[in-house]
Scaffold this motif. Structure first.
Motif, PDB file in Angstrom:
ATOM      1  N   LEU A   3     -15.138  -5.839  26.752  1.00 56.79           N
ATOM      2  CA  LEU A   3     -14.156  -4.797  27.079  1.00 56.79           C
ATOM      3  C   LEU A   3     -14.016  -4.559  28.574  1.00 56.79           C
ATOM      4  CD1 LEU A   3     -15.040  -2.098  24.399  1.00 56.79           C
ATOM      5  CD2 LEU A   3     -13.397  -3.956  24.237  1.00 56.79           C
ATOM      6  N   GLU A   4     -14.922  -5.109  29.357  1.00 55.71           N
ATOM      7  CA  GLU A   4     -14.928  -4.855  30.799  1.00 55.71           C
ATOM      8  C   GLU A   4     -13.560  -5.162  31.423  1.00 55.71           C
ATOM      9  OE1 GLU A   4     -17.524  -6.399  34.547  1.00 55.71           O
ATOM     10  OE2 GLU A   4     -18.562  -6.026  32.659  1.00 55.71           O
ATOM     11  N   GLY A   5     -13.041  -4.179  32.182  1.00 55.83           N
ATOM     12  CA  GLY A   5     -11.751  -4.339  32.839  1.00 55.83           C
ATOM     13  C   GLY A   5     -10.557  -3.905  31.996  1.00 55.83           C
ATOM     14  N   ARG A   6     -10.767  -3.667  30.712  1.00 53.10           N
ATOM     15  CA  ARG A   6      -9.660  -3.259  29.839  1.00 53.10           C
ATOM     16  C   ARG A   6      -9.410  -1.764  29.946  1.00 53.10           C
ATOM     17  NH1 ARG A   6     -10.114  -5.661  23.963  1.00 53.10           N
ATOM     18  NH2 ARG A   6      -8.203  -4.453  23.826  1.00 53.10           N
ATOM     19  N   ASN A   7      -8.197  -1.361  29.607  1.00 58.62           N
ATOM     20  CA  ASN A   7      -7.806   0.049  29.609  1.00 58.62           C
ATOM     21  C   ASN A   7      -7.528   0.506  28.185  1.00 58.62           C
ATOM     22  OD1 ASN A   7      -7.846   0.474  32.457  1.00 58.62           O
ATOM     23  ND2 ASN A   7      -5.938  -0.658  32.586  1.00 58.62           N
ATOM     24  N   PHE A   8      -7.984   1.712  27.890  1.00 52.70           N
ATOM     25  CA  PHE A   8      -7.737   2.361  26.612  1.00 52.70           C
ATOM     26  C   PHE A   8      -7.278   3.769  26.931  1.00 52.70           C
ATOM     27  CE2 PHE A   8     -10.876  -0.901  25.791  1.00 52.70           C
ATOM     28  CZ  PHE A   8     -10.416  -1.487  24.625  1.00 52.70           C
ATOM     29  N   SER A   9      -5.992   4.045  26.742  1.00 52.73           N
ATOM     30  CA  SER A   9      -5.395   5.323  27.091  1.00 52.73           C
ATOM     31  C   SER A   9      -5.687   5.609  28.554  1.00 52.73           C
ATOM     32  CB  SER A   9      -5.881   6.429  26.150  1.00 52.73           C
ATOM     33  OG  SER A   9      -5.099   7.589  26.313  1.00 52.73           O
ATOM     34  N   ARG A  10      -6.425   6.660  28.871  1.00 53.51           N
ATOM     35  CA  ARG A  10      -6.741   6.983  30.269  1.00 53.51           C
ATOM     36  C   ARG A  10      -8.047   6.370  30.758  1.00 53.51           C
ATOM     37  NH1 ARG A  10      -4.739  13.008  31.857  1.00 53.51           N
ATOM     38  NH2 ARG A  10      -2.600  12.695  31.216  1.00 53.51           N
ATOM     39  N   TRP A  11      -8.769   5.689  29.877  1.00 54.14           N
ATOM     40  CA  TRP A  11     -10.039   5.079  30.234  1.00 54.14           C
ATOM     41  C   TRP A  11      -9.860   3.675  30.794  1.00 54.14           C
ATOM     42  CZ3 TRP A  11     -13.798   8.226  30.715  1.00 54.14           C
ATOM     43  CH2 TRP A  11     -14.095   9.221  29.787  1.00 54.14           C
ATOM     44  N   GLN A  12     -10.630   3.355  31.836  1.00 52.99           N
ATOM     45  CA  GLN A  12     -10.786   1.976  32.269  1.00 52.99           C
ATOM     46  C   GLN A  12     -12.262   1.641  32.078  1.00 52.99           C
ATOM     47  OE1 GLN A  12     -10.241   0.920  36.411  1.00 52.99           O
ATOM     48  NE2 GLN A  12      -9.972  -1.218  35.847  1.00 52.99           N
ATOM     49  N   VAL A  13     -12.530   0.558  31.372  1.00 51.36           N
ATOM     50  CA  VAL A  13     -13.899   0.160  31.098  1.00 51.36           C
ATOM     51  C   VAL A  13     -14.463  -0.541  32.333  1.00 51.36           C
ATOM     52  CG1 VAL A  13     -15.420  -1.162  29.589  1.00 51.36           C
ATOM     53  CG2 VAL A  13     -13.353  -0.092  28.651  1.00 51.36           C
ATOM     54  N   LEU A  14     -15.573   0.002  32.858  1.00 48.09           N
ATOM     55  CA  LEU A  14     -16.187  -0.553  34.064  1.00 48.09           C
ATOM     56  C   LEU A  14     -17.246  -1.598  33.736  1.00 48.09           C
ATOM     57  CD1 LEU A  14     -16.602   2.695  36.180  1.00 48.09           C
ATOM     58  CD2 LEU A  14     -14.728   1.034  36.239  1.00 48.09           C
ATOM     59  N   PHE A  25     -22.111   0.955  23.835  1.00 50.12           N
ATOM     60  CA  PHE A  25     -21.643   2.003  24.728  1.00 50.12           C
ATOM     61  C   PHE A  25     -21.266   1.400  26.076  1.00 50.12           C
ATOM     62  CE2 PHE A  25     -24.157   3.999  21.511  1.00 50.12           C
ATOM     63  CZ  PHE A  25     -23.491   5.185  21.249  1.00 50.12           C
ATOM     64  N   TRP A  26     -20.171   1.894  26.637  1.00 49.92           N
ATOM     65  CA  TRP A  26     -19.618   1.360  27.869  1.00 49.92           C
ATOM     66  C   TRP A  26     -19.443   2.464  28.907  1.00 49.92           C
ATOM     67  CZ3 TRP A  26     -18.383  -3.861  28.272  1.00 49.92           C
ATOM     68  CH2 TRP A  26     -18.485  -4.592  27.081  1.00 49.92           C
ATOM     69  N   LEU A  27     -19.699   2.122  30.169  1.00 50.21           N
ATOM     70  CA  LEU A  27     -19.417   3.034  31.264  1.00 50.21           C
ATOM     71  C   LEU A  27     -17.928   2.923  31.557  1.00 50.21           C
ATOM     72  CD1 LEU A  27     -20.283   4.977  33.524  1.00 50.21           C
ATOM     73  CD2 LEU A  27     -20.644   2.955  34.965  1.00 50.21           C
ATOM     74  N   CYS A  28     -17.237   4.057  31.490  1.00 50.15           N
ATOM     75  CA  CYS A  28     -15.789   4.077  31.678  1.00 50.15           C
ATOM     76  C   CYS A  28     -15.413   5.090  32.742  1.00 50.15           C
ATOM     77  CB  CYS A  28     -15.094   4.461  30.372  1.00 50.15           C
ATOM     78  SG  CYS A  28     -15.424   3.329  29.019  1.00 50.15           S
ATOM     79  N   GLN A  29     -14.276   4.855  33.369  1.00 50.47           N
ATOM     80  CA  GLN A  29     -13.750   5.812  34.341  1.00 50.47           C
ATOM     81  C   GLN A  29     -12.382   6.279  33.869  1.00 50.47           C
ATOM     82  OE1 GLN A  29     -14.181   4.859  38.427  1.00 50.47           O
ATOM     83  NE2 GLN A  29     -12.534   6.192  39.077  1.00 50.47           N
TER      84      GLN A  29
END
Length: 68
Positions: A3-14, A25-29
């Motif tokens: 999922l790294e680099g993908r966007n889900f709604s307002r989340w960007q997966v870091l 679990f993923w760190l997201c911004q």
């Protein structure tokens, strides 16, 4: 699942954070800048769309009367 680099709604997966017993679990911004660790299932299904800022915006708009 990568999922790294993908966007889900307002989340960007870091980056990947950790593997739990039943989920990854993923760190997201969030678009607002807040970083949180988010359950992969909640990201992919759309249950988690932001850090909470989206709900605050929706509530704020609903409470406005005639644009005030």
């Amino acid at each position: 699942m990568h999922l790294e680099g993908r966007n889900f709604s307002r989340w960007q997966v870091l980056k990947f954070d950790h593997q739990g017993e039943h989920a990854s679990f993923w760190l997201c911004q969030c678009e607002c800048g807040q970083q949180l660790i988010v359950n992969q299932n909640n990201l992919v299904s759309g249950i988690s769309r932001s850090c909470g800022c989206l709900q605050k915006e929706v509530t704020s708009q609903a409470r406005k009367t005639h644009g005030k």
